[in-house]
Design a protein around this motif. Structure first.
Motif, PDB file in Angstrom:
ATOM      1  N   LYS A 173      27.872 -65.138 -16.442  1.00 42.41           N
ATOM      2  CA  LYS A 173      29.313 -65.069 -16.709  1.00 42.41           C
ATOM      3  C   LYS A 173      30.126 -65.684 -15.582  1.00 42.41           C
ATOM      4  N   THR A 174      29.649 -65.549 -14.351  1.00 46.72           N
ATOM      5  CA  THR A 174      30.498 -65.863 -13.200  1.00 46.72           C
ATOM      6  C   THR A 174      30.011 -67.012 -12.334  1.00 46.72           C
ATOM      7  N   ALA A 175      28.728 -67.285 -12.316  1.00 43.71           N
ATOM      8  CA  ALA A 175      28.181 -68.202 -11.313  1.00 43.71           C
ATOM      9  C   ALA A 175      28.344 -69.661 -11.729  1.00 43.71           C
ATOM     10  N   PRO A 176      28.523 -70.565 -10.760  1.00 41.04           N
ATOM     11  CA  PRO A 176      28.560 -71.997 -11.070  1.00 41.04           C
ATOM     12  C   PRO A 176      27.171 -72.510 -11.438  1.00 41.04           C
ATOM     13  N   GLU A 177      27.158 -73.689 -12.050  1.00 36.96           N
ATOM     14  CA  GLU A 177      25.882 -74.272 -12.473  1.00 36.96           C
ATOM     15  C   GLU A 177      24.926 -74.451 -11.295  1.00 36.96           C
ATOM     16  N   SER A 178      25.464 -74.770 -10.137  1.00 35.92           N
ATOM     17  CA  SER A 178      24.607 -74.998  -8.975  1.00 35.92           C
ATOM     18  C   SER A 178      23.845 -73.744  -8.586  1.00 35.92           C
ATOM     19  N   TYR A 179      24.473 -72.573  -8.739  1.00 28.83           N
ATOM     20  CA  TYR A 179      23.800 -71.320  -8.399  1.00 28.83           C
ATOM     21  C   TYR A 179      22.716 -71.000  -9.421  1.00 28.83           C
ATOM     22  N   LEU A 180      23.008 -71.239 -10.694  1.00 28.69           N
ATOM     23  CA  LEU A 180      22.005 -71.016 -11.731  1.00 28.69           C
ATOM     24  C   LEU A 180      20.809 -71.946 -11.536  1.00 28.69           C
ATOM     25  N   ASP A 181      21.083 -73.190 -11.141  1.00 23.83           N
ATOM     26  CA  ASP A 181      19.991 -74.120 -10.864  1.00 23.83           C
ATOM     27  C   ASP A 181      19.155 -73.639  -9.682  1.00 23.83           C
ATOM     28  N   ARG A 182      19.821 -73.037  -8.694  1.00 21.74           N
ATOM     29  CA  ARG A 182      19.097 -72.495  -7.546  1.00 21.74           C
ATOM     30  C   ARG A 182      18.187 -71.343  -7.971  1.00 21.74           C
ATOM     31  N   ARG A 187      21.744 -52.004 -19.981  1.00 20.28           N
ATOM     32  CA  ARG A 187      22.304 -50.986 -20.865  1.00 20.28           C
ATOM     33  C   ARG A 187      23.650 -50.500 -20.349  1.00 20.28           C
ATOM     34  N   ALA A 188      24.459 -49.985 -21.255  1.00 14.27           N
ATOM     35  CA  ALA A 188      25.762 -49.444 -20.881  1.00 14.27           C
ATOM     36  C   ALA A 188      25.586 -48.281 -19.923  1.00 14.27           C
ATOM     37  N   GLY A 189      26.541 -48.147 -19.014  1.00 12.80           N
ATOM     38  CA  GLY A 189      26.520 -47.031 -18.087  1.00 12.80           C
ATOM     39  C   GLY A 189      25.970 -47.352 -16.725  1.00 12.80           C
ATOM     40  N   LEU A 190      25.510 -48.587 -16.516  1.00 10.09           N
ATOM     41  CA  LEU A 190      24.957 -48.960 -15.222  1.00 10.09           C
ATOM     42  C   LEU A 190      25.901 -49.850 -14.419  1.00 10.09           C
ATOM     43  N   GLY A 191      27.167 -49.872 -14.812  1.00  7.28           N
ATOM     44  CA  GLY A 191      28.168 -50.528 -13.986  1.00  7.28           C
ATOM     45  C   GLY A 191      28.469 -51.969 -14.328  1.00  7.28           C
ATOM     46  N   ILE A 192      27.780 -52.548 -15.311  1.00  8.36           N
ATOM     47  CA  ILE A 192      28.040 -53.933 -15.717  1.00  8.36           C
ATOM     48  C   ILE A 192      28.268 -53.960 -17.217  1.00  8.36           C
ATOM     49  N   THR A 193      29.392 -54.509 -17.612  1.00  6.80           N
ATOM     50  CA  THR A 193      29.743 -54.590 -19.029  1.00  6.80           C
ATOM     51  C   THR A 193      30.035 -56.037 -19.393  1.00  6.80           C
ATOM     52  N   LEU A 194      29.462 -56.512 -20.464  1.00  6.65           N
ATOM     53  CA  LEU A 194      29.721 -57.852 -20.964  1.00  6.65           C
ATOM     54  C   LEU A 194      30.350 -57.758 -22.350  1.00  6.65           C
ATOM     55  N   SER A 195      31.419 -58.493 -22.549  1.00  5.23           N
ATOM     56  CA  SER A 195      32.073 -58.542 -23.851  1.00  5.23           C
ATOM     57  C   SER A 195      31.242 -59.385 -24.807  1.00  5.23           C
ATOM     58  N   PRO A 196      31.517 -59.311 -26.117  1.00  5.86           N
ATOM     59  CA  PRO A 196      30.802 -60.193 -27.053  1.00  5.86           C
ATOM     60  C   PRO A 196      30.921 -61.665 -26.675  1.00  5.86           C
ATOM     61  N   GLN A 197      32.095 -62.064 -26.169  1.00  4.35           N
ATOM     62  CA  GLN A 197      32.280 -63.454 -25.741  1.00  4.35           C
ATOM     63  C   GLN A 197      31.417 -63.770 -24.518  1.00  4.35           C
ATOM     64  N   ASP A 198      31.329 -62.811 -23.587  1.00  7.75           N
ATOM     65  CA  ASP A 198      30.470 -62.997 -22.421  1.00  7.75           C
ATOM     66  C   ASP A 198      29.013 -63.151 -22.835  1.00  7.75           C
TER      67      ASP A 198
END
Length: 296
Positions: A102-111, A124-135
Motif C-alpha cells: 500500500k505504501t512502499a515505492p517500487e524500488s523498495y518492493l524490488d529490494r 487478520r483483523a485486530g492486529l493493528g493493520i487494516t486494508l480497505s477493499p481498494q487497498d
C-alpha cells in the motif's frame, strides 16, 4: 501493550529425524528492540526472538530451510526481515506484510524481492493493520506484478468473510493455520469445509500450523489430528508446515517446539507424506531447488 508468554527457550530434538532440506514455512523474527523499533499502535511484540535464536532452533529441530514472515509489530518497515534473510542465507525466503504494498515505492518492493521475499501476508483483523477493499485490490495487483503468492491469516470467527477477496485469484494462495477450524464441530466445521472447497481449485495451499491453539482439548491436541488429515488427503501436494515461532500473542505458555513438530508427525504418519510437506511442497511454492537439483 499486553504481555504475552515467550517461547520455550530449551527446544529438544524431535523423536523422528526430518528429511534433508526440510522447511519451516512460517516463523517470525523480533528484535533487538533498539535496532528494530515497534511501529506506533502495534498490538504486540515478542522478546529475544532474534534471527540467531531462530536459526539455533532450526538446527535443533533438523530444519535447513525457512520462511521469515513479517510480523505486524513492524508494519511496513521490513528491515528485520531483510536483515534476517541476509543472516540466514540462500536457504531462506521471506513473506512481506501486505501493508507494504500500500505504501512502499517500487524500488523498495524490488529490494524485498531481490532479498528473497516471495509472498505477501494479509493479516487478520485486530492486529493493528487494516486494508480497505481498494487497498487489497492494489496490493493484489502488485503481487501479480512481482510474481509472489498471497498468504491469508484467518480469524476463527470471520474466515468465510475474510477469504472472499482471495477465492478466485490467478496466483497461489496460502491459507494459514488450517483456516482456524473449530475441532468441536469436527469435519462439518464451516471453516474446514471452505478450505477443502478451495483446495479443489488447485491454486490454494494450506499451512498445517497452530494446532496447539486451535485445539479445544489441550495437549496432546488429539482433536485437531483428523482435521489436518482431511486437509492432507485433499491436497497432499499443497500442504506445508510452519512452526509459527516464537508463537506470538500466546496467552499461555507455548509448548516445546519439538512437541509441535511431533504433532505434525501424527498428522502425517507416512514418510512420503512428510517429505512432501517438509521438502517438496515448500520447494515448489517458495522457489527452492528441489532435492537432488543443487539444493542446499
Amino acid at each position: 501493550m499486553p504481555d504475552y508468554f515467550p517461547f520455550d527457550p530449551n527446544p529438544r530434538t524431535p523423536s523422528v529425524a526430518l528429511p534433508p532440506l526440510s522447511c519451516d514455512s512460517q516463523f517470525h523474527v523480533f528484535g533487538p528492540r533498539e535496532r528494530y523499533p515497534v511501529q506506533p499502535g502495534a498490538v504486540y511484540e515478542m522478546p529475544s526472538a532474534t534471527i540467531e535464536r531462530a536459526l539455533a532452533l532450526h538446527a535443533t529441530l533438523g530444519l535447513q530451510r525457512g520462511v521469515i514472515v513479517q510480523a505486524t509489530t513492524y508494519g511496513a518497515d521490513h528491515q528485520v526481515v531483510l536483515d534476517g534473510l541476509a543472516a540466514a542465507g540462500p536457504n531462506y525466503r521471506g513473506c512481506a506484510n501486505a501493508s507494504v504494498l500500500k505504501t512502499a515505492p517500487e524500488s523498495y518492493l524490488d529490494r524485498l524481492d531481490a532479498a528473497g521475499v516471495r509472498g505477501a501476508r494479509f493479516s487478520r483483523a485486530g492486529l493493528g493493520i487494516t486494508l480497505s477493499p481498494q487497498d487489497i485490490d492494489r496490493a493484489l495487483g502488485k503481487v501479480r506484478e512481482l510474481g509472489w503468492y498471497v498468504k491469508v491469516q484467518p480469524h476463527p470467527d470471520d474466515f468465510l468473510t475474510a477469504i472472499a477477496p482471495f477465492e478466485k485469484l490467478d496466483v497461489p494462495v496460502v491459507i494459514d493455520h488450517m483456516g482456524r477450524p473449530d475441532p468441536q464441530r469436527g469435519l462439518d466445521d464451516p471453516n474446514l469445509r471452505k478450505v477443502l472447497e478451495l483446495l479443489d481449485t488447485g491454486t490454494v495451499w494450506v499451512m498445517l500450523s497452530l494446532g496447539e491453539k486451535t485445539s479445544k482439548a489441550g495437549p496432546p491436541w488429539d482433536d485437531v489430528v483428523p482435521l489436518a488429515r482431511a486437509l492432507i488427503e485433499a491436497a497432499p501436494d499443497r500442504c506445508i508446515w510452519g512452526s509459527d515461532w516464537p508463537h506470538p500473542v500466546s496467552t499461555r505458555q507455548p509448548p516445546n517446539d519439538a512437541d509441535l513438530m511431533e504433532l505434525l508427525f501424527r498428522y502425517a504418519p507416512d514418510e512420503e507424506q512428510r517429505r512432501r510437506i517438509f521438502v517438496d511442497n515448500p520447494a515448489a511454492l517458495f522457489g527452492f531447488p528441489a532435492a537432488g537439483e543443487g539444493g542446499q
